[in-house]
Design a protein around this motif. Sequence first.
Motif, PDB file in Angstrom:
ATOM      1  N   SER A  66       0.832  -1.210   0.000  1.00 27.63           N
ATOM      2  CA  SER A  66       0.000   0.000   0.000  1.00 27.63           C
ATOM      3  C   SER A  66       0.864   1.257   0.000  1.00 27.63           C
ATOM      4  O   SER A  66       0.605   2.209  -0.743  1.00 27.63           O
ATOM      5  CB  SER A  66      -0.930  -0.007   1.221  1.00 27.63           C
ATOM      6  OG  SER A  66      -1.770  -1.144   1.216  1.00 27.63           O
ATOM      7  N   LEU A  67       1.903   1.262   0.844  1.00 31.10           N
ATOM      8  CA  LEU A  67       2.818   2.408   0.876  1.00 31.10           C
ATOM      9  C   LEU A  67       3.523   2.578  -0.463  1.00 31.10           C
ATOM     10  O   LEU A  67       3.717   3.703  -0.939  1.00 31.10           O
ATOM     11  CB  LEU A  67       3.849   2.224   1.990  1.00 31.10           C
ATOM     12  CG  LEU A  67       3.366   2.466   3.420  1.00 31.10           C
ATOM     13  CD1 LEU A  67       4.452   2.066   4.404  1.00 31.10           C
ATOM     14  CD2 LEU A  67       2.979   3.921   3.611  1.00 31.10           C
ATOM     15  N   LEU A  71       3.128   6.055  -2.279  1.00 35.03           N
ATOM     16  CA  LEU A  71       4.305   6.910  -2.452  1.00 35.03           C
ATOM     17  C   LEU A  71       4.764   6.931  -3.910  1.00 35.03           C
ATOM     18  O   LEU A  71       5.250   7.939  -4.406  1.00 35.03           O
ATOM     19  CB  LEU A  71       5.441   6.430  -1.550  1.00 35.03           C
ATOM     20  CG  LEU A  71       5.167   6.528  -0.042  1.00 35.03           C
ATOM     21  CD1 LEU A  71       6.341   5.969   0.752  1.00 35.03           C
ATOM     22  CD2 LEU A  71       4.896   7.968   0.369  1.00 35.03           C
TER      23      LEU A  71
END
Length: 397
Positions: A66-67, A71
């Motif tokens: 998810s990060l 990002l």
Amino acid sequence: MLNDRLEYNRISEVGEILPAQKGIQFPSLNILNLYTLIFVISNIYVWEDVAGLYWAKHIVTIVAASLYIFLGAIAGRSVARETMPIYLFWMLGFALYLFFAFNVVGALQYFVFFVFVCCISDSLKSYRASGALLLSIMLLPVVVDVLLNGAGFLYNTYYGRPRLLLGIQHPKETGNIISSLLLLYVFFGKQKSMIGYLIICFAVFFLLYLVQSRNSLLFVALFFSLNVSLKYLGVATSLVFYFIVLWFVPFFVSGFYYDQINSISSFRLDNWSSILESYSGFWGALGRGDLELRYEMVRVDNYFVSLFVETGIIGICWVFSLFVVCCYYLGAYKVNGWFVLPLVPALYTQASLDAGLFSTGNILNVVCWAIILYGIQKNHFDRSQQLHGREGVDDIH
């Protein structure tokens, strides 16, 4: 123009980010070591019944994926055009699980695995394997078992015959962990002496023999034998021999020595036959999203059988097309002096005796695919750098 070329070469020498890595990296999180540590902890026998520990490694993958997406979207992460086919072939798997197998959960798991492997692959640019750290991770379950279980699950006959379990709940996981740590050391360690490598390899083979994990022994043996074969016979000849010896010969021989091979394979042939017999009809060779059958396939120990039942011949064509594409893009490329290509056939061979090929719950799947993707990206980058350098020389003259 000359100054631009010199600057390009200077940046490359100090380690420019690979084309498919621009905009996003996780060196500070050291996500690979974190995942490896949590995977080992979640498989310690003494803590087998600890609530929630089993899901820890899956939570890490979901959060990291998810990060990575979030990002990466902010940073405008891009993928090199030349390596785009790899990503497209990977995403075809998501479509197969979703639209052919009607397996929404499987599609989401596959997508998380794909993104997580991309995350790990990107971090490998700055990854350096510490032999002391890898050994400490391997010895952690040993220490825990000695302190909390009186060393009762280090070496025993719990699984029918004497096995070295090292405090880990299943010999399969013990073998996968040892194999994964070996790969990280081989590709990203600082060992420069061939004698040192030989000692380590001999120790690993001896450990896997004591573990009695035939899958892991076969995987490691294939990896090293194909490294030798690629050096002396080349890519094409090595792959032809691989398919003949490991796929076609066993297929034909099994018709004459079914009982013997069935016994050696822990009666896997019986399991595969029963599953394939339950696959009724040719209603399009598209497979079927049968939840009851999917539950039965958990024990089938063959990723390709389960994939065929769920997605039909289309899924089989896809997964072996991915094999060809990966081998084509890797070629004879080396990382740290070792060919990366042998990971592909070694992993596919193990998947023919295991339930997974793209599983976040299998550390060997994660490590192998991350190294494969890293090798493809770096191979493309190095070729681009060489081409760029030659163009610079032409400009000078």
